[in-house]
Scaffold this motif. Structure first.
Motif, PDB file in Angstrom:
ATOM      1  N   ARG A 246      -7.687  10.572  -5.289  1.00 11.30           N
ATOM      2  CA  ARG A 246      -8.010   9.548  -4.301  1.00 11.30           C
ATOM      3  C   ARG A 246      -8.072   8.167  -4.968  1.00 11.30           C
ATOM      4  NH1 ARG A 246     -11.319  13.924  -2.822  1.00 11.30           N
ATOM      5  NH2 ARG A 246     -13.125  13.086  -3.921  1.00 11.30           N
ATOM      6  N   LEU A 247      -8.518   8.140  -6.226  1.00  9.35           N
ATOM      7  CA  LEU A 247      -8.528   6.879  -6.960  1.00  9.35           C
ATOM      8  C   LEU A 247      -7.106   6.364  -7.136  1.00  9.35           C
ATOM      9  CD1 LEU A 247     -10.158   4.797  -8.598  1.00  9.35           C
ATOM     10  CD2 LEU A 247      -9.868   6.277 -10.605  1.00  9.35           C
ATOM     11  N   ALA A 248      -6.165   7.293  -7.398  1.00 10.52           N
ATOM     12  CA  ALA A 248      -4.765   6.897  -7.526  1.00 10.52           C
ATOM     13  C   ALA A 248      -4.255   6.274  -6.232  1.00 10.52           C
ATOM     14  CB  ALA A 248      -3.914   8.106  -7.906  1.00 10.52           C
ATOM     15  N   ASP A 249      -4.724   6.817  -5.094  1.00 11.11           N
ATOM     16  CA  ASP A 249      -4.330   6.220  -3.818  1.00 11.11           C
ATOM     17  C   ASP A 249      -4.779   4.758  -3.744  1.00 11.11           C
ATOM     18  OD1 ASP A 249      -3.212   8.583  -3.020  1.00 11.11           O
ATOM     19  OD2 ASP A 249      -4.971   9.256  -1.905  1.00 11.11           O
ATOM     20  N   ARG A 250      -5.970   4.465  -4.300  1.00  6.16           N
ATOM     21  CA  ARG A 250      -6.461   3.082  -4.246  1.00  6.16           C
ATOM     22  C   ARG A 250      -5.673   2.163  -5.171  1.00  6.16           C
ATOM     23  NH1 ARG A 250     -11.515   5.782  -4.081  1.00  6.16           N
ATOM     24  NH2 ARG A 250     -11.994   5.260  -6.253  1.00  6.16           N
ATOM     25  N   TYR A 251      -5.057   2.737  -6.209  1.00  3.05           N
ATOM     26  CA  TYR A 251      -4.208   1.901  -7.068  1.00  3.05           C
ATOM     27  C   TYR A 251      -3.026   1.339  -6.291  1.00  3.05           C
ATOM     28  CZ  TYR A 251      -6.448   3.713 -11.345  1.00  3.05           C
ATOM     29  OH  TYR A 251      -7.323   4.027 -12.342  1.00  3.05           O
ATOM     30  N   ALA A 252      -2.668   2.023  -5.187  1.00  2.00           N
ATOM     31  CA  ALA A 252      -1.489   1.606  -4.433  1.00  2.00           C
ATOM     32  C   ALA A 252      -1.636   0.210  -3.857  1.00  2.00           C
ATOM     33  CB  ALA A 252      -1.221   2.606  -3.310  1.00  2.00           C
ATOM     34  N   VAL A 253      -2.861  -0.198  -3.511  1.00  2.00           N
ATOM     35  CA  VAL A 253      -3.040  -1.512  -2.875  1.00  2.00           C
ATOM     36  C   VAL A 253      -2.683  -2.644  -3.838  1.00  2.00           C
ATOM     37  CG1 VAL A 253      -4.687  -3.073  -1.789  1.00  2.00           C
ATOM     38  CG2 VAL A 253      -4.752  -0.618  -1.263  1.00  2.00           C
ATOM     39  N   PRO A 254      -3.319  -2.728  -5.030  1.00  2.00           N
ATOM     40  CA  PRO A 254      -2.931  -3.811  -5.934  1.00  2.00           C
ATOM     41  C   PRO A 254      -1.490  -3.684  -6.408  1.00  2.00           C
ATOM     42  CG  PRO A 254      -4.451  -2.296  -7.024  1.00  2.00           C
ATOM     43  CD  PRO A 254      -4.455  -1.940  -5.577  1.00  2.00           C
ATOM     44  N   PHE A 255      -1.000  -2.442  -6.556  1.00  4.29           N
ATOM     45  CA  PHE A 255       0.373  -2.282  -7.000  1.00  4.29           C
ATOM     46  C   PHE A 255       1.345  -2.819  -5.951  1.00  4.29           C
ATOM     47  CE2 PHE A 255       4.370  -0.102  -7.614  1.00  4.29           C
ATOM     48  CZ  PHE A 255       4.538  -0.136  -8.982  1.00  4.29           C
ATOM     49  N   THR A 256       1.060  -2.530  -4.682  1.00  4.95           N
ATOM     50  CA  THR A 256       1.925  -3.025  -3.611  1.00  4.95           C
ATOM     51  C   THR A 256       1.923  -4.553  -3.579  1.00  4.95           C
ATOM     52  OG1 THR A 256       1.505  -1.043  -2.280  1.00  4.95           O
ATOM     53  CG2 THR A 256       2.327  -2.980  -1.122  1.00  4.95           C
ATOM     54  N   VAL A 257       0.744  -5.155  -3.705  1.00  6.71           N
ATOM     55  CA  VAL A 257       0.647  -6.618  -3.725  1.00  6.71           C
ATOM     56  C   VAL A 257       1.441  -7.187  -4.889  1.00  6.71           C
ATOM     57  CG1 VAL A 257      -0.933  -8.562  -4.000  1.00  6.71           C
ATOM     58  CG2 VAL A 257      -1.579  -6.622  -2.539  1.00  6.71           C
ATOM     59  N   LEU A 258       1.314  -6.555  -6.069  1.00  6.92           N
ATOM     60  CA  LEU A 258       2.042  -7.035  -7.246  1.00  6.92           C
ATOM     61  C   LEU A 258       3.544  -6.931  -7.039  1.00  6.92           C
ATOM     62  CD1 LEU A 258       2.093  -8.002 -10.183  1.00  6.92           C
ATOM     63  CD2 LEU A 258       1.924  -5.602 -10.893  1.00  6.92           C
ATOM     64  N   ALA A 259       4.009  -5.812  -6.457  1.00  7.79           N
ATOM     65  CA  ALA A 259       5.439  -5.631  -6.243  1.00  7.79           C
ATOM     66  C   ALA A 259       5.995  -6.694  -5.304  1.00  7.79           C
ATOM     67  CB  ALA A 259       5.695  -4.246  -5.661  1.00  7.79           C
ATOM     68  N   PHE A 260       5.294  -6.977  -4.201  1.00  5.64           N
ATOM     69  CA  PHE A 260       5.772  -8.006  -3.276  1.00  5.64           C
ATOM     70  C   PHE A 260       5.704  -9.396  -3.914  1.00  5.64           C
ATOM     71  CE2 PHE A 260       4.849  -4.963   0.320  1.00  5.64           C
ATOM     72  CZ  PHE A 260       6.171  -4.820   0.681  1.00  5.64           C
ATOM     73  N   THR A 261       4.732  -9.618  -4.771  1.00  2.00           N
ATOM     74  CA  THR A 261       4.624 -10.908  -5.446  1.00  2.00           C
ATOM     75  C   THR A 261       5.826 -11.129  -6.374  1.00  2.00           C
ATOM     76  OG1 THR A 261       2.206 -10.827  -5.376  1.00  2.00           O
ATOM     77  CG2 THR A 261       3.213 -12.305  -6.996  1.00  2.00           C
ATOM     78  N   ALA A 283      10.123  -0.154  -7.270  1.00  2.00           N
ATOM     79  CA  ALA A 283       8.683  -0.329  -7.042  1.00  2.00           C
ATOM     80  C   ALA A 283       8.087   0.793  -6.206  1.00  2.00           C
ATOM     81  CB  ALA A 283       8.440  -1.683  -6.365  1.00  2.00           C
ATOM     82  N   THR A 284       8.555   2.019  -6.418  1.00  2.00           N
ATOM     83  CA  THR A 284       8.001   3.159  -5.680  1.00  2.00           C
ATOM     84  C   THR A 284       7.390   4.129  -6.684  1.00  2.00           C
ATOM     85  OG1 THR A 284       9.814   2.881  -4.111  1.00  2.00           O
ATOM     86  CG2 THR A 284       8.509   4.892  -3.926  1.00  2.00           C
ATOM     87  N   PRO A 285       6.123   3.917  -7.055  1.00  2.00           N
ATOM     88  CA  PRO A 285       5.507   4.711  -8.134  1.00  2.00           C
ATOM     89  C   PRO A 285       5.032   6.079  -7.660  1.00  2.00           C
ATOM     90  CG  PRO A 285       3.919   3.161  -7.278  1.00  2.00           C
ATOM     91  CD  PRO A 285       5.190   2.944  -6.479  1.00  2.00           C
ATOM     92  N   CYS A 286       5.956   7.006  -7.574  1.00  2.00           N
ATOM     93  CA  CYS A 286       5.592   8.362  -7.143  1.00  2.00           C
ATOM     94  C   CYS A 286       4.547   9.032  -8.037  1.00  2.00           C
ATOM     95  CB  CYS A 286       6.845   9.222  -7.075  1.00  2.00           C
ATOM     96  SG  CYS A 286       8.025   8.617  -5.857  1.00  2.00           S
ATOM     97  N   PRO A 287       4.392   8.659  -9.316  1.00  2.21           N
ATOM     98  CA  PRO A 287       3.316   9.266 -10.112  1.00  2.21           C
ATOM     99  C   PRO A 287       1.934   9.124  -9.479  1.00  2.21           C
ATOM    100  CG  PRO A 287       4.824   8.114 -11.555  1.00  2.21           C
ATOM    101  CD  PRO A 287       5.259   7.802 -10.150  1.00  2.21           C
ATOM    102  N   LEU A 288       1.742   8.072  -8.691  1.00  2.00           N
ATOM    103  CA  LEU A 288       0.453   7.912  -8.023  1.00  2.00           C
ATOM    104  C   LEU A 288       0.178   9.064  -7.066  1.00  2.00           C
ATOM    105  CD1 LEU A 288       0.400   4.091  -7.188  1.00  2.00           C
ATOM    106  CD2 LEU A 288      -0.911   5.284  -8.931  1.00  2.00           C
TER     107      LEU A 288
END
Length: 637
Positions: A246-261, A283-288
């Motif tokens: 579930r923590l990995a799921d939360r990594y998706a938010v900053p990662f998504t913002v970084l990718a769009f930036t 920018a599709t980090p399936c390891p998450l």
């Protein structure tokens, strides 16, 4: 690789005779269709029909994107944020700039994620799956005329005589009726060599009969047997989700913002939408989504191979962070089977007389001390006499008529209440006295001692190497006895004469958390339930303790408590490494793609390589560091 395009959580069993093509179509229809569309698109382009190929590839890619988007909306409504937005954006961007082949590669990467996860999970679940698949479904029951009748294992009841043929699994707990047998208990205990058994020995369900057919007297139904409890725990473990996932799921938010930036910066710098597509396809980090669950499944499978059942993936994370370990004494730090040290007899009775009469009176008691007295008599080849009118006062003693004599056995206060001349025997720390009176006169005293386990000190040393230096003993026994055992194994903090509620309070109040509590008895069930990590020891331990614990050790090896911590720490480390490996490589690829030097198709293929690397790294949790054993071998007592 996103949850929105997964047709099924787990691959279903393949029917016998089913061809590979049909199997792939049934399990992964989106993958098959995507491959077919990709091949058709490339053929159309090669035939000079690039426009038709472009329309075919683009329409299919957008249809998949719509399905992903629908799943993303459902997840958001459920309060869960994922990385589906990046997947949808990558597909739309590549279609918008005419990179429809790259769009199909991204779609193939997403739809193929289920196959990759199935493969990785299949590898990671190896030992857990083996335990489930070995569960017997039928038993060979002997009728009164000794004929063999095959019945469903659920119909077996205590008292049935069962035939266990070579290479068959013992279906229920019971007692060996045959003269001897060798049973492979590796799936239960991690012991690699067959274990010899003789007539009268208990046998555990789940053990594999090796050489010859044997007879077993069922002692319980299948539902009440050890293996059924193990299977239930394994099923629970394979369905759990660790907090780190579930923590990995939360990594998706900053990662998504970084990718769009990064994508926006590339567009601003180059003024070319193609570069945006090139950034998004990497920018599709399936390891998450995959690497962490695979690592935790692998960790649970590894521990099961060593005879340690970890009930849920979240326990692995707590094991990795344990800072305090609390031990019960009897049956945990000690063997829980007091042995006879000496017999003090008073005339006219001799030592063997006192021991034989006491064992005869105790032969119907289930108390641990009664069992120790009987074992001591058996070791001296003494023949027990029948006991008449046997009566037991719980926790005090037994009264019975043996060979015409009134025999009272138990604590001094209990014996002295009915007899004269009962001595007050002096015992040393770690020892206890069982008093015996015959016909109203003190006849002698049996001195017993419950020795510390041979691997107790080794376990404490291993916990120290793991950085766990806060260790305590919490026991209901007398203070001198608890202090003696604690000193023998290397623990300085003790809490003695504790009731179950005292144990619960003490564990809750321990400051350095998380706290791991190790016990084995019925009275340990409450404290195992309130500990951050409850560990129940012993395949033949209390069912209540096993049900309330987070970790169940299937053997009498105390060191496997340290092995559980070690597996938890390595699993957590591998899971986080896999997550960060995927994220760091993805960010690196995005930065390179932002320069415009990576074509969209190449970027999509590079991202697939990143996914594979992360998953392979997660599977490292199946094994320890080079040269490491899943648990330390110690001399057996």
């Amino acid at each position: 690789m996103t949850q929105a395009v997964r047709p099924a959580r787990d691959a279903q069993p393949v029917p016998a005779g089913e061809g590979l093509a049909r199997r792939l179509v049934r399990q992964y229809p989106l993958v098959v269709v995507t491959i077919a569309v990709l091949v058709a698109t490339l053929l159309l382009r090669a035939a000079g029909q690039a426009v038709a190929g472009g329309w075919l590839g683009s329409v299919w890619a957008l249809l998949v994107a719509a399905q992903v988007f629908r799943g993303m909306v459902q997840d958001i409504r459920a309060g869960k944020w994922g990385i589906d937005l990046l997947a949808v954006s990558a597909i739309i961007a590549t279609v918008a700039v005419g990179e429809y082949v790259a769009a199909l590669v991204v779609v193939l990467m997403l739809t193929g994620g289920q196959g990759l996860e199935d493969y990785a999970a299949h590898r990671a679940r190896g030992e857990l799956r083996a335990l489930l698949e070995r569960a017997p479904v039928a038993a060979h029951r002997l009728a009164p005329d000794d004929s063999v009748v095959d019945v469903p294992v659920g119909e077996v009841v205590a008292g049935d005589r069962l035939l266990i043929r070579p290479a068959e699994v013992v279906p229920v707990d019971g007692t060996l009726l045959s003269d001897e047998a060798e049973l492979d208990e590796s799936s239960l205990t991690g012991e690699s060599l067959p274990v010899p058994h003789r007539a009268g020995d208990p046998v555990l369900s789940g053990a594999l009969n090796t050489e010859r057919a044997v007879l077993v007297l069922a002692g319980a139904s299948a539902e009440q047997s050890q293996y059924a409890r193990i299977v239930a725990m394994v099923r629970e473990a394979t369905q759990s989700q660790a907090p780190v996932v579930r923590l990995a799921d939360r990594y998706a938010v900053p990662f998504t913002v970084l990718a769009f930036t990064i994508a926006a910066a590339a567009w601003w710098w180059h003024g070319d939408a193609t570069v945006v597509a090139q950034v998004l396809v990497v920018a599709t980090p399936c390891p998450l989504l995959i690497a962490a669950p695979v690592a935790f499944l692998a960790g649970m499978s590894r521990s099961a191979h060593a005879g340690v059942i970890i009930k849920d993936a979240g326990t692995l994370e707590r094991l990795a962070a344990v800072r305090t370990v609390a031990f019960d004494k009897t049956g945990t730090l000690t063997y829980g089977r007091p042995e006879l040290v000496t017999v003090h007899a008073r005339a006219p009775w001799g030592q063997d007389d006192v021991l034989r009469l006491a064992a005869s009176a105790e032969q119907y008691s289930s108390h641990v001390l009664a069992r120790s007295v009987r074992d001591a008599a058996t070791a001296r080849n003494l023949v027990l006499a029948p006991a008449v009118d046997a009566h037991e006062e719980a926790a005090h003693g037994v009264t019975a008529h043996v060979e015409g004599h009134l025999v009272v056995v138990g604590k001094r206060a209990h014996v002295a209440a009915t007899a004269q001349g009962v001595p007050d025997q002096q015992v040393y720390p770690g020892e206890l006295a069982v008093y015996v009176a015959v016909d109203g006169q003190g006849a002698g005293v049996l001195v017993l001692s419950d020795q510390p386990r041979a691997d107790a000190r080794t376990t404490l040393e291993e916990l120290t190497r793991l950085g766990i230096t806060d260790r305590v003993v919490i026991s209901g026994d007398a203070a001198p006895t608890v202090a003696h055992v604690a000193e023998a194994v290397g623990i300085t903090r003790t809490f003695a004469e504790c009731l179950p509620e005292d144990k619960v309070r003490l564990v809750r109040d321990l400051p350095n958390r998380p706290v791991m509590m190790v016990g084995d008895g019925v009275n340990d069930a409450p404290v195992l339930a309130v500990a951050d990590v409850g560990v129940a020891m012993g395949a033949r331990g209390s069912t209540a303790a096993s049900e309330s614990a987070d970790v169940v050790i299937l053997t009498e090896d105390l060191e496997k408590t340290a092995a559980a911590v070690r597996v938890g720490r390595r699993t957590m480390r591998v899971a986080l490494q896999s997550i960060w490996l995927g994220m760091v490589l993805s960010v690196g690829l995005m930065l390179v793609a932002a320069t415009g030097v990576i074509p969209a198709v190449v970027g999509a293929l590079c991202q697939e390589v990143v996914d594979l690397l992360s998953i392979l790294n997660a599977l490292r949790a199946l094994r320890g560091p080079a040269g490491a054993s899943p648990y330390i071998e110690v001399p057996q007592r």
